[in-house]
Design a protein around this motif. Structure first.
Motif, short mmCIF file in Angstrom:
data_model
loop_
_atom_site.label_atom_id
_atom_site.label_comp_id
_atom_site.label_asym_id
_atom_site.label_seq_id
_atom_site.Cartn_x
_atom_site.Cartn_y
_atom_site.Cartn_z
N ALA A 1 0.87 -1.31 -0.06
CA ALA A 1 -0.12 -0.08 0.10
C ALA A 1 1.01 1.30 -0.02
CB ALA A 1 -0.84 0.11 1.28
N LEU A 2 0.71 2.30 -0.87
CA LEU A 2 1.04 3.40 -0.77
C LEU A 2 -0.29 4.49 -0.24
CD1 LEU A 2 3.47 5.61 -1.35
CD2 LEU A 2 2.44 6.02 -3.39
N LEU A 3 -0.08 5.11 0.72
CA LEU A 3 -1.15 5.72 1.55
C LEU A 3 -0.76 7.39 1.57
CD1 LEU A 3 -1.56 3.51 4.85
CD2 LEU A 3 -2.82 3.40 2.36
N ASP A 4 -1.78 8.12 1.56
CA ASP A 4 -1.60 9.45 1.64
C ASP A 4 -1.85 9.94 3.44
OD1 ASP A 4 -4.33 9.66 2.34
OD2 ASP A 4 -4.92 10.73 0.81
N MET A 5 -1.59 10.67 3.83
CA MET A 5 -1.41 11.01 5.26
C MET A 5 -2.87 11.14 5.72
SD MET A 5 1.52 11.25 5.69
CE MET A 5 1.59 11.70 7.40
N TYR A 6 -3.94 10.76 5.07
CA TYR A 6 -5.40 10.44 5.56
C TYR A 6 -5.60 9.20 5.51
CZ TYR A 6 -5.31 15.56 4.94
OH TYR A 6 -4.84 16.96 4.87
N GLY A 7 -4.83 8.20 5.34
CA GLY A 7 -4.97 6.81 5.35
C GLY A 7 -5.73 6.23 4.11
N ARG A 8 -5.64 6.86 2.91
CA ARG A 8 -6.38 6.27 1.68
C ARG A 8 -5.31 5.89 0.95
NH1 ARG A 8 -9.26 12.13 0.53
NH2 ARG A 8 -7.05 12.83 0.48
N LEU A 9 -5.91 4.76 0.30
CA LEU A 9 -4.94 4.18 -0.59
C LEU A 9 -4.65 4.74 -1.75
CD1 LEU A 9 -3.45 1.41 -1.17
CD2 LEU A 9 -5.41 0.46 -2.34
#
Length: 477
Positions: free
Chosen positions: A438-446
């Motif tokens: 997984a690569l996630l943004d800082m809001y926990g979204r894929l």
């Protein structure tokens, strides 16, 4: 069948198809239909203006009261778990020399519940398969494979375009980007059952061939032919069709994507064919405050390790995967499961390993695959809409070198386009075994599935981006 009881299609000739495409739906006739079938090739404006024009078409055609609408950039690969045996008579009939595709006994995987429309679909299926079989060099096995593929596309897309059976309004389809011969034949089939179809590409026309079938479309040449430097966003999501996955899908042998350094291969990444820029501002609709790295690390139980076994039951490689549905659907790379006959999935804080051979779906061009296990787990939400920016912080979770669920951080360092696949370049450290993670943004979204890295660089890594993930897995999210 009496031709008086068939749908009569007349193709509209125009040099300005977009106003007709977005115009209010024309009245439906029980027996006749004026159909728009155009190819708009080339670009005469800035890339951003071209992309915004496509988004404006989406906005107009997805509003309440508009005709059913789909925007496509690729067609689904045949689900390996789909049993088409019930429809094999359609394939045999379409391939029989001199066979009639409008026989009352012909069964297809979709029905309008209307005699004229069903007859039109039967005829269109036979005509399109016959056109393909008429090409030089098409063997019987190639013909049958195409006939099955066409059945699968009928099964996949017609329920979305004609959800109410006999249409109150005929649907509209916009196909953007490069197109393959098989795809162009399916678009032609759609026009023969009343759909308005527009193909729109900045650089490439329909492939040559199929004289008398696809050449009924009107070519509108616009400016110069060149590749876009911007990705075309996915169409706003509509209510998805029910999943067609089968937990009993047979094991597959899949090719390793040969341009990537990954958990599976020893190959090297060539220089990118072009770069794709992205919106330079952060999204305006961010969901609250950014999470801390500690909070993002708590999402690791939804990232799994996948072990891949050969026909002798020996584990010969491993990679990572991301849970995208609480029903046990796990997204990974095609090259992670490539060559495997079965797989085991390991979840964090669970001593069990879950075995499966259920490859639900795969797409070699996107390097994405979906497998399923019989275990519930909270999914990681895929970013839907919004924009990414170069320089924004990201977190990677995967199992590099078998080190289960390693968490690392970095930034987005660029956006790359490799043929039909949009990739995110990022700096979070990864290694072999991270593929599928997984690569996630800082809001926990894929925002991406970790896919590749450059052997000769430091922290030059790539992930298939969220827009491609949405296009591939929308029915399972």
């Amino acid at each position: 069948m009496d031709s008086a009881n068939m749908l009569n299609i007349k193709y509209i000739r125009t040099n300005d198809p977009i106003p007709l495409l977005v115009a209010p739906p024309r009245p439906v006739s029980v027996s006749t239909r004026d159909v728009l079938f155009c190819r708009i090739v080339g670009i005469d404006c800035a890339d951003a203006e071209y992309v915004e024009g496509i988004r404006e078409i989406d906005r107009i055609l997805t509003k309440s009261g508009a005709a059913p609408y789909l925007r496509l950039s690729t067609l689904a690969a045949v689900d390996p778990g789909w049993d088409f045996a019930d429809f094999s008579a359609a394939v045999d009939l379409a391939l029989r020399p001199g066979g009639s595709a409008v026989s009352p006994g012909l069964r297809l995987p979709f029905s309008f519940g209307d005699g004229i429309m069903d007859a039109a679909l039967h005829a269109a299926y036979g005509q399109v398969v016959s056109a393909y079989c008429g090409e030089s060099g098409v063997s019987p096995s190639m013909a049958k494979n195409f006939a099955v593929k066409l059945l699968f596309w009928i099964k996949t897309y017609l329920p979305r375009l004609y959800s109410g059976g006999f249409p109150e309004m005929f649907p509209k389809v916009l196909f953007t980007g490069g197109i393959k011969k098989h795809d162009s034949l399916f678009l032609c089939l759609l026009t023969r059952i009343g759909c308005d179809v527009v193909y729109m590409s900045s650089d490439s026309d329909f492939p040559a061939g199929y004289t008398g079938l696809t050449d009924v479309s009107e070519l509108v040449a616009v400016g110069a032919r060149r590749k876009l430097s911007l990705p075309i966003p996915e169409m706003p999501r509509q209510t998805p069709a029910a999943p067609v996955a089968s937990a009993q899908a047979p094991p597959l042998t899949l090719p390793v994507l040969g341009v990537m350094t990954s958990a599976a291969g020893q190959d090297h990444m060539p220089p990118p064919s072009q770069s794709a820029s992205a919106t330079a501002t952060r999204p305006a609709d961010l969901p609250g405050n950014e999470l801390t790295f500690e909070q993002l690390a708590n999402l690791a139980p939804s990232v799994v390790m996948i072990k891949v076994f050969d026909k002798d039951g020996e584990c010969f490689k491993s990679g990572s995967g991301v849970v995208i549905s609480e029903k046990g659907y796990i997204l990974t790379n095609c090259h992670v499961i490539g060559g495997g006959q079965s797989f085991t999935v390991r979840f964090e804080n669970d001593a069990n390993e879950y075995q499966t051979s259920a490859v639900v779906k795969y797409h070699t061009d996107f390097d994405l695959a979906l497998i399923r296990v019989d275990r519930a787990c909270p999914p990681i939400r895929v970013l839907d809409g919004g924009s990414l920016a170069r320089g924004q912080k990201v977190v990677a979770i995967g199992s590099p070198l078998g080190l289960f669920n390693t968490v690392s951080d970095g930034i987005i360092s660029g956006f790359r386009q490799f043929e039909r696949v949009s990739m995110i370049q990022f700096t979070a450290p990864t290694s072999k075994g991270s593929s599928g993670g997984a690569l996630l943004d800082m809001y926990g979204r894929l925002i991406g599935i970790i896919t590749a890295g450059f052997d000769d660089g430091q922290n030059l890594n790539l992930a298939v981006d969220h827009t491609t993930i949405q296009a591939f897995a929308c029915n399972f999210l």
